[in-house]
Design a protein around this motif. Structure first.
Motif, PDB file in Angstrom:
ATOM      1  N   LYS A  39       0.830  -1.219   0.000  1.00 42.36           N
ATOM      2  CA  LYS A  39       0.000   0.000   0.000  1.00 42.36           C
ATOM      3  C   LYS A  39       0.857   1.259   0.000  1.00 42.36           C
ATOM      4  O   LYS A  39       0.563   2.224  -0.711  1.00 42.36           O
ATOM      5  CB  LYS A  39      -0.932  -0.006   1.217  1.00 42.36           C
ATOM      6  CG  LYS A  39      -1.822   1.231   1.319  1.00 42.36           C
ATOM      7  CD  LYS A  39      -3.033   1.052   2.257  1.00 42.36           C
ATOM      8  CE  LYS A  39      -2.714   0.820   3.694  1.00 42.36           C
ATOM      9  NZ  LYS A  39      -3.922   0.725   4.540  1.00 42.36           N
ATOM     10  N   ALA A  95       2.251   1.724  -3.479  1.00 38.70           N
ATOM     11  CA  ALA A  95       1.215   2.092  -4.460  1.00 38.70           C
ATOM     12  C   ALA A  95       0.769   3.539  -4.249  1.00 38.70           C
ATOM     13  O   ALA A  95       0.490   4.261  -5.219  1.00 38.70           O
ATOM     14  CB  ALA A  95       0.030   1.140  -4.350  1.00 38.70           C
ATOM     15  N   ALA A 130      -7.052   4.537   2.132  1.00 39.01           N
ATOM     16  CA  ALA A 130      -7.172   3.166   1.604  1.00 39.01           C
ATOM     17  C   ALA A 130      -7.191   2.182   2.776  1.00 39.01           C
ATOM     18  O   ALA A 130      -6.240   1.441   2.998  1.00 39.01           O
ATOM     19  CB  ALA A 130      -6.012   2.865   0.663  1.00 39.01           C
ATOM     20  N   TRP A 160      -7.044  -2.478  -3.767  1.00 39.98           N
ATOM     21  CA  TRP A 160      -5.597  -2.729  -3.816  1.00 39.98           C
ATOM     22  C   TRP A 160      -5.288  -3.946  -2.954  1.00 39.98           C
ATOM     23  O   TRP A 160      -5.753  -4.054  -1.815  1.00 39.98           O
ATOM     24  CB  TRP A 160      -4.811  -1.542  -3.245  1.00 39.98           C
ATOM     25  CG  TRP A 160      -4.695  -0.354  -4.158  1.00 39.98           C
ATOM     26  CD1 TRP A 160      -5.217  -0.220  -5.418  1.00 39.98           C
ATOM     27  CD2 TRP A 160      -4.009   0.876  -3.880  1.00 39.98           C
ATOM     28  NE1 TRP A 160      -4.906   1.018  -5.921  1.00 39.98           N
ATOM     29  CE2 TRP A 160      -4.161   1.715  -5.009  1.00 39.98           C
ATOM     30  CE3 TRP A 160      -3.284   1.370  -2.777  1.00 39.98           C
ATOM     31  CZ2 TRP A 160      -3.608   2.990  -5.070  1.00 39.98           C
ATOM     32  CZ3 TRP A 160      -2.743   2.642  -2.841  1.00 39.98           C
ATOM     33  CH2 TRP A 160      -2.895   3.443  -3.984  1.00 39.98           C
ATOM     34  N   ASP A 161      -4.450  -4.819  -3.479  1.00 37.59           N
ATOM     35  CA  ASP A 161      -4.078  -6.029  -2.736  1.00 37.59           C
ATOM     36  C   ASP A 161      -3.038  -5.752  -1.665  1.00 37.59           C
ATOM     37  O   ASP A 161      -2.158  -4.915  -1.849  1.00 37.59           O
ATOM     38  CB  ASP A 161      -3.417  -7.049  -3.688  1.00 37.59           C
ATOM     39  CG  ASP A 161      -4.418  -7.714  -4.605  1.00 37.59           C
ATOM     40  OD1 ASP A 161      -5.626  -7.608  -4.348  1.00 37.59           O
ATOM     41  OD2 ASP A 161      -3.969  -8.342  -5.587  1.00 37.59           O
ATOM     42  N   THR A 180      -3.382   1.041  -9.398  1.00 36.67           N
ATOM     43  CA  THR A 180      -4.051  -0.208  -9.013  1.00 36.67           C
ATOM     44  C   THR A 180      -3.370  -1.408  -9.672  1.00 36.67           C
ATOM     45  O   THR A 180      -3.102  -2.428  -9.027  1.00 36.67           O
ATOM     46  CB  THR A 180      -5.543  -0.136  -9.397  1.00 36.67           C
ATOM     47  OG1 THR A 180      -6.116   0.976  -8.709  1.00 36.67           O
ATOM     48  CG2 THR A 180      -6.290  -1.402  -9.028  1.00 36.67           C
ATOM     49  N   ALA A 238      -0.101  -1.842  -7.811  1.00 38.15           N
ATOM     50  CA  ALA A 238      -0.291  -2.413  -6.468  1.00 38.15           C
ATOM     51  C   ALA A 238      -0.538  -3.916  -6.565  1.00 38.15           C
ATOM     52  O   ALA A 238       0.073  -4.713  -5.841  1.00 38.15           O
ATOM     53  CB  ALA A 238      -1.479  -1.744  -5.773  1.00 38.15           C
ATOM     54  N   ASN A 239      -1.417  -4.294  -7.476  1.00 38.67           N
ATOM     55  CA  ASN A 239      -1.822  -5.688  -7.542  1.00 38.67           C
ATOM     56  C   ASN A 239      -0.773  -6.576  -8.210  1.00 38.67           C
ATOM     57  O   ASN A 239      -0.819  -7.796  -8.086  1.00 38.67           O
ATOM     58  CB  ASN A 239      -3.198  -5.796  -8.214  1.00 38.67           C
ATOM     59  CG  ASN A 239      -4.266  -5.070  -7.383  1.00 38.67           C
ATOM     60  OD1 ASN A 239      -4.000  -4.665  -6.250  1.00 38.67           O
ATOM     61  ND2 ASN A 239      -5.443  -4.896  -7.940  1.00 38.67           N
TER      62      ASN A 239
END
Ligand code: LMR
Length: 334
Positions: free
Chosen positions: A39, A42, A87, A143-144, A263, A266-267
């Motif tokens: 996080k 990202a 987030a 977001w993962d 996104t 992040a993923n």
């Protein structure tokens, strides 16, 4: 409706004046984890892309590591407009009165990122984000982070090993039920307080993806870490609706494009970030890493899968069933 349009119109006019006067629109993005996490990275990526695509008309101020607000405060700050973007983990949306997000906390609901993405990147994910509208919030993306490990100062191999332990959880009823199913006493507390609570013995153990465990140095005060992958932790990126809808449309589109790119980023990095954090924990030699045998895993599942049924009224039977259908849920696969 007319009043709302007027407010939005006024906000847009203010932004146009600000940009005409050469002042950047400021977006405060608050979060609670370290910069060196999926996080954190990202958010930094989004800042860079957003400032680039808007040619400096927007300045993103990222406040990491709970430096501006802690978990609960940041949700309130967003609704009040004191920050524009946050987030939070999906386990923290119950505080907004939206219980459905807790489905992501159900133990063993996703067997890996591919199954998870069928939900977060499909119609179920979109309909969950749409539920935020009524709270004055817009959901932009998921977001993962990753799949959780369990830690404590005693080895956690079988469900019996948990008995009587005090375990820190995020504020989610599903996580509360999960920890009670294991015979522990769950304690909900803010992320920023976890390290001290573990260190001082206020709680005995906790759960988190390795990236959070490692960057908060939790492994330095936990003697054992079990690679259980028993549940998922991820985020929804959300913004103050009035603020977002009041942005000039060209700028909003540029920000949405920056968000799409952030996104994807992040993923893409989340899995590797967690793997490398786990490797660092192992290298540090501070905690012993426990890998579960097939038999031990089976025993965890037997205890924890009951939580799906137990929580179905709270989350919604239909929603849980539609997730099971989308992912081809099969507990035997874990
Ligand atoms: C936690 O409170 O453990 C996590 O939600 C922190 C985070 O944002 O990843």
């Amino acid at each position: 409706m007319r009043a709302r349009k007027l407010v939005i119109g006024l906000a847009a006019a203010t932004f146009s004046l600000a940009t005409l006067a050469g002042q950047a629109i400021v977006i405060k993005f608050s979060h609670v984890v370290a910069v060196e996490t999926p996080k954190g990275k990202a958010a930094a990526f989004f800042k860079q892309k957003a400032e680039e695509l808007t040619h400096g008309k927007v300045r993103i101020e990222v406040y990491a590591d709970s430096t501006l607000y802690k978990d609960k405060e940041e949700l309130e700050a967003l609704q009040l407009g004191a920050v524009q973007m946050i987030a939070p983990s999906l386990a923290k949306f119950g505080a907004l009165g939206i219980r459905q997000f807790e489905l992501f906390d159900l133990p063993y609901i996703f067997n890996g990122y591919e199954e998870l993405h069928k939900v977060t990147q499909g119609p179920i994910g979109r309909s969950l984000l749409d539920m935020l509208d009524s709270k004055g919030i817009l959901g932009l993306a998921f977001w993962d982070n990753g799949f959780k490990v369990m830690s404590a100062n005693t080895p956690l191999r079988r469900p019996e090993d948990f008995k009587g332990l005090k375990m820190r959880i995020q504020p989610s009823s599903v996580l509360d039920a999960q920890m009670r199913a294991l015979g522990t006493l769950p304690r909900s507390m803010a992320f920023s307080e976890v390290y001290q609570a573990l260190r001082g013995g206020v709680v005995d153990g906790t759960e988190n993806p390795p990236s959070n465990l490692y960057t908060q140095k939790m492994h330095e005060v936990q003697e054992y870490v079990t690679l259980s992958d028993h549940g998922y932790l991820g985020y929804a990126v959300i913004v103050n609706k009035k603020f977002w809808e009041g942005l000039p449309s060209d700028i909003r589109q540029q920000l949405e494009s920056a968000m799409d790119q952030a996104t994807r980023y992040a993923n893409q990095i989340a899995k590797a970030e967690n793997e490398s954090a786990m490797a660092e924990v192992e290298k540090s030699g501070k905690s012993e890493i426990i890998t579960l045998t097939a038999d031990e895993k089976k025993a965890w599942k037997k205890v924890l899968l009951k939580v799906h049924e137990q929580m179905s009224d709270r989350i919604g039977k239909d929603l849980i069933q539609s997730v099971h259908k989308e992912t081809g849920f099969d507990p035997a696969k874990f």
